[in-house]
Design an enzyme around this catalytic site. Structure first.
Site, PDB file in Angstrom:
ATOM      1  N   HIS A 232      30.773  41.118  43.785  1.00 21.04           N
ATOM      2  CA  HIS A 232      29.380  40.861  43.376  1.00 21.04           C
ATOM      3  C   HIS A 232      28.691  42.161  42.961  1.00 21.04           C
ATOM      4  O   HIS A 232      27.919  42.184  42.006  1.00 21.04           O
ATOM      5  CB  HIS A 232      28.585  40.227  44.524  1.00 21.04           C
TER       6      HIS A 232
ATOM      7  N   GLY B  85      28.771  35.602  53.753  1.00 18.93           N
ATOM      8  CA  GLY B  85      28.482  36.864  53.083  1.00 18.93           C
ATOM      9  C   GLY B  85      27.462  36.662  51.989  1.00 18.93           C
ATOM     10  O   GLY B  85      27.308  35.543  51.464  1.00 18.93           O
TER      11      GLY B  85
ATOM     12  N   CYS C  53      31.397  30.224  46.812  1.00 21.16           N
ATOM     13  CA  CYS C  53      30.340  31.236  46.687  1.00 21.16           C
ATOM     14  C   CYS C  53      28.993  30.532  46.689  1.00 21.16           C
ATOM     15  O   CYS C  53      28.840  29.491  46.054  1.00 21.16           O
ATOM     16  CB  CYS C  53      30.541  31.995  45.382  1.00 21.16           C
ATOM     17  N   LEU C  54      28.022  31.113  47.391  1.00 21.38           N
ATOM     18  CA  LEU C  54      26.687  30.499  47.446  1.00 21.38           C
ATOM     19  C   LEU C  54      26.025  30.463  46.068  1.00 21.38           C
ATOM     20  O   LEU C  54      25.109  29.673  45.851  1.00 21.38           O
ATOM     21  CB  LEU C  54      25.798  31.261  48.440  1.00 21.38           C
TER      22      LEU C  54
ATOM     23  N   GLN D 128      22.747  38.618  44.499  1.00 22.84           N
ATOM     24  CA  GLN D 128      22.571  37.166  44.665  1.00 22.84           C
ATOM     25  C   GLN D 128      21.129  36.800  44.999  1.00 22.84           C
ATOM     26  O   GLN D 128      20.749  35.635  44.928  1.00 22.84           O
ATOM     27  CB  GLN D 128      23.501  36.624  45.757  1.00 22.84           C
TER      28      GLN D 128
ATOM     29  N   HIS E 137      35.169  39.836  48.097  1.00 29.28           N
ATOM     30  CA  HIS E 137      34.253  38.927  47.391  1.00 29.28           C
ATOM     31  C   HIS E 137      32.886  39.597  47.180  1.00 29.28           C
ATOM     32  O   HIS E 137      32.319  39.555  46.079  1.00 29.28           O
ATOM     33  CB  HIS E 137      34.116  37.632  48.209  1.00 29.28           C
ATOM     34  N   GLU E 138      32.362  40.218  48.247  1.00 28.12           N
ATOM     35  CA  GLU E 138      31.036  40.850  48.141  1.00 28.12           C
ATOM     36  C   GLU E 138      31.083  42.102  47.275  1.00 28.12           C
ATOM     37  O   GLU E 138      30.155  42.369  46.508  1.00 28.12           O
ATOM     38  CB  GLU E 138      30.468  41.166  49.529  1.00 28.12           C
TER      39      GLU E 138
END
Ligand SMILES: [Zn+2]
Length: 169
Positions: free
Chosen positions: A138, A45, A92-93, A50, A134-135
């Site tokens: 963000h 995701g 997380c990226l 991000q 999670h997204e």
């Protein structure tokens, strides 16, 4: 096109993203870059903040690019329903090298628009419900360690700051 991913500390990760007013060709191009960047990472995701763009758009693909049917891109997503609770490890990226156990809903339904402006509903449990939450976090300016308490969060923050000081972040 693969773009650099903003890391923890970057401005767009820590403030709420703006609603998208119009679906344009530029927005579709950004979504393609987000998908390329997510697949290259690889990750399941990615949210627009991000990539440094503070707008309400995320992409999710549990298949890591192997099954186009599983690719979801949602504009202005909102939760329709959330239920239950799961505790699993998550990363997380934008926080490479860190993960922690985070409480998330077990099942979630989101709705939003696709890149042609059509409304879609997606329901998922387990990993998909976790990815949605999670997204969505963000888009609200929150990263997974903001969901941790006390010493766990402090420990990760301490390690990130150490890397920042060394110029290794
Ligand atoms: Zn993330």
């Amino acid at each position: 096109m693969i773009r650099p991913i903003v890391k923890f500390g970057g401005d767009t990760l820590h403030r709420p993203a703006e609603a998208i007013q119009t679906i344009t060709a530029d927005l579709a191009a950004l979504a393609r870059d987000m998908i390329d960047t997510m697949h290259a990472a690889p990750g399941i995701g990615l949210a627009a903040p991000q990539l440094g763009v503070p707008i309400r758009l995320f992409v999710v693909d549990l298949s890591l690019g192997h099954n186009p049917q599983e690719l979801i891109a949602l504009v202005n997503p909102v939760f329709v329903e959330r239920e239950g609770m799961q505790l699993e490890e998550e990363g997380c990226l934008s926080l490479p090298g860190f993960n922690a156990t985070v409480a998330r809903p077990e099942r979630a339904t989101v709705k939003g628009l696709d890149l042609e402006g059509r409304e879609h509903f997606y329901s998922g449990d387990g990993l998909l419900a976790r990815a949605f939450q999670h997204e969505m976090d963000h888009l609200d300016g929150r990263v997974f360690i903001d969901r941790l308490r006390g010493v766990k969060r402090s420990l990760i923050l301490h390690r990130i700051r150490k890397r920042m000081r060394k110029g290794a972040w």
